[in-house]
Design an enzyme around this catalytic site. Structure first.
Site, PDB file in Angstrom:
ATOM      1  N   ASP A  37     -28.650  43.846 -11.791  1.00  0.00           N
ATOM      2  CA  ASP A  37     -29.918  44.634 -12.194  1.00  0.00           C
ATOM      3  C   ASP A  37     -29.967  45.403 -13.322  1.00  0.00           C
ATOM      4  O   ASP A  37     -28.662  46.205 -13.328  1.00  0.00           O
ATOM      5  CB  ASP A  37     -30.765  44.991 -10.872  1.00  0.00           C
ATOM      6  CG  ASP A  37     -32.340  45.572 -11.066  1.00  0.00           C
ATOM      7  OD1 ASP A  37     -32.622  45.000 -11.879  1.00  0.00           O
ATOM      8  OD2 ASP A  37     -32.657  46.131 -10.293  1.00  0.00           O
ATOM      9  N   ASN A  81     -39.240  36.334  -9.689  1.00  0.00           N
ATOM     10  CA  ASN A  81     -39.166  36.571 -10.789  1.00  0.00           C
ATOM     11  C   ASN A  81     -40.144  35.807 -11.877  1.00  0.00           C
ATOM     12  O   ASN A  81     -40.431  35.958 -13.080  1.00  0.00           O
ATOM     13  CB  ASN A  81     -37.713  36.613 -11.508  1.00  0.00           C
ATOM     14  CG  ASN A  81     -36.756  37.730 -11.128  1.00  0.00           C
ATOM     15  OD1 ASN A  81     -35.674  37.470 -10.897  1.00  0.00           O
ATOM     16  ND2 ASN A  81     -37.454  38.812 -11.126  1.00  0.00           N
TER      17      ASN A  81
HETATM   18  C1  IPE Z   1     -33.734  40.996  -8.275  1.00  0.00           C
HETATM   19  O1  IPE Z   1     -33.958  42.060  -9.341  1.00  0.00           O
HETATM   20  C2  IPE Z   1     -33.390  39.966  -9.028  1.00  0.00           C
HETATM   21  C3  IPE Z   1     -32.272  39.836  -9.707  1.00  0.00           C
HETATM   22  C4  IPE Z   1     -31.481  40.475 -10.126  1.00  0.00           C
HETATM   23  C5  IPE Z   1     -32.279  38.374 -10.344  1.00  0.00           C
HETATM   24  P1  IPE Z   1     -35.369  42.601  -9.489  1.00  0.00           P
HETATM   25  O2  IPE Z   1     -35.109  43.441 -10.867  1.00  0.00           O
HETATM   26  O3  IPE Z   1     -36.189  41.333  -9.931  1.00  0.00           O
HETATM   27  O4  IPE Z   1     -36.082  43.305  -8.196  1.00  0.00           O
HETATM   28  P2  IPE Z   1     -36.817  44.211  -8.051  1.00  0.00           P
HETATM   29  O5  IPE Z   1     -38.370  43.790  -8.429  1.00  0.00           O
HETATM   30  O6  IPE Z   1     -36.689  45.574  -8.834  1.00  0.00           O
HETATM   31  O7  IPE Z   1     -37.071  44.461  -6.638  1.00  0.00           O
HETATM   32  C1  IPE Z   2     -32.276  42.056 -14.089  1.00  0.00           C
HETATM   33  O1  IPE Z   2     -32.610  43.038 -14.910  1.00  0.00           O
HETATM   34  C2  IPE Z   2     -32.213  40.595 -14.319  1.00  0.00           C
HETATM   35  C3  IPE Z   2     -33.313  39.844 -13.736  1.00  0.00           C
HETATM   36  C4  IPE Z   2     -34.024  40.219 -12.790  1.00  0.00           C
HETATM   37  C5  IPE Z   2     -33.408  38.448 -14.200  1.00  0.00           C
HETATM   38  P1  IPE Z   2     -34.041  43.277 -15.042  1.00  0.00           P
HETATM   39  O2  IPE Z   2     -34.773  42.278 -15.939  1.00  0.00           O
HETATM   40  O3  IPE Z   2     -34.845  43.368 -13.655  1.00  0.00           O
HETATM   41  O4  IPE Z   2     -33.961  44.702 -15.501  1.00  0.00           O
HETATM   42  P2  IPE Z   2     -34.856  45.918 -15.099  1.00  0.00           P
HETATM   43  O5  IPE Z   2     -34.739  46.234 -13.672  1.00  0.00           O
HETATM   44  O6  IPE Z   2     -36.066  45.663 -15.468  1.00  0.00           O
HETATM   45  O7  IPE Z   2     -34.202  47.335 -15.788  1.00  0.00           O
HETATM   46 MG    MG Z   3     -34.716  44.702 -12.085  1.00  0.00          MG
END
Ligand code: IPE
Ligand code: IPE
Ligand code: MG
Length: 244
Positions: free
Chosen positions: A20, A68
């Site tokens: 993340d 997502n």
């Molecule tokens: C969890 O991260 C999913 C992945 C890393 C693929 P998210 O960024 O989607 O989760 P939330 O929305 O912060 O809970």
């Molecule tokens: C994790 O990074 C990757 C996926 C969830 C696919 P994020 O895209 O959630 O990055 P932040 O949390 O917005 O910084």
């Molecule tokens: Mg995220």
């Protein structure tokens, strides 16, 4: 942290990671969020090789959640293409290093057919590899996995009083996968976000402020070091595995 600083007799068999912070990594640099996802590739590869060197037998990463899909279509499209390219670009390397690659998640209509095909090719190519099983949780949700397991159990007509924890485990996406002893989440988010809900009942959770694109094998080793300092009791009084 260096690999040499870890206790090799207490390595986790299965490490799972919520990758993340890609979006924030990019935003801090004034770049589009998708550049953060792209920068995550190097972090992922370094982590895979680092886990392999450490003798970790199972590595699972959260690449795309069932939630997502809520993101802007352009970002979703980017992530689909990105994972597709990652597979094509890296599978020979992974295969050469004897890594078995597999996907955990729903292979439904929302995943482009091309990506599904690539997933199947990669799984077939690496199916007999034995050094490490690298699982990509893709279109994965912990709740969806349990719903899918229950559907399968009902379809098989298993009588209600015959359903126990073993029945459920046998119907998870990979019944042979041991529970992760260690789950890492990057980017200072202190939640699970629907990752491996059944499997992480007794996992040690390690949260780090490092944003995923900056994560390297040294960060993996630091998390394993923290894991090794923990006292695991499984509801009992001694550091013993419930299955063991
Ligand atoms: C969890 O991260 C999913 C992945 C890393 C693929 P998210 O960024 O989607 O989760 P939330 O929305 O912060 O809970
Ligand atoms: C994790 O990074 C990757 C996926 C969830 C696919 P994020 O895209 O959630 O990055 P932040 O949390 O917005 O910084
Ligand atoms: Mg995220």
């Amino acid at each position: 942290m260096e690999l040499s600083a870890l206790d090799r007799s207490r390595m986790p068999v299965h490490v799972a990671i919520v990758m993340d912070g890609n979006g924030r990594w990019a935003q801090r640099r004034g770049l589009p969020r998708t550049d953060g996802h792209a920068a995550g590739e190097e972090a992922l590869l370094d982590t895979v090789w680092g886990a392999l060197d450490a003798g970790v037998r199972w590595l699972t990463v959260y690449a795309f959640s069932t939630e997502n899909w809520k993101r802007p279509v352009d970002e979703v499209r980017f992530l689909m293409n990105f994972n597709d390219r990652l597979l094509v670009g890296r599978r020979d390397e992974l295969h050469a290093k004897n890594v078995k690659v597999q996907f955990l998640g729903r292979r439904d209509w929302r995943v482009p057919r091309r990506v599904l095909r690539r997933i199947e090719e990669t799984e077939r190519l690496t199916a007999d590899n034995t050094a490490m099983t690298f699982s990509m949780a893709f279109n994965y949700g912990g709740r969806a996995e349990l719903v899918d397991a229950v559907r399968e159990i009902v379809r098989e007509g298993v009588p209600a009083d015959k359903v126990d924890e073993k029945t459920i485990r046998r119907h998870l996406y990979d019944p042979s996968m041991p529970d992760p002893e260690l789950v890492i989440r990057t980017s200072a988010e202190y939640r699970i976000s629907n990752f491996l809900l059944w499997e992480l009942a007794y996992s040690e959770l390690v949260f780090t402020d490092v944003l995923w694109p900056d994560f390297r094998r040294g960060d993996l080793y630091s998390a394993i070091g923290e894991f090794q300092r923990r006292d695991r009791r499984f509801g009992g009084l001694t550091d013993a595995d419930p299955a063991g």
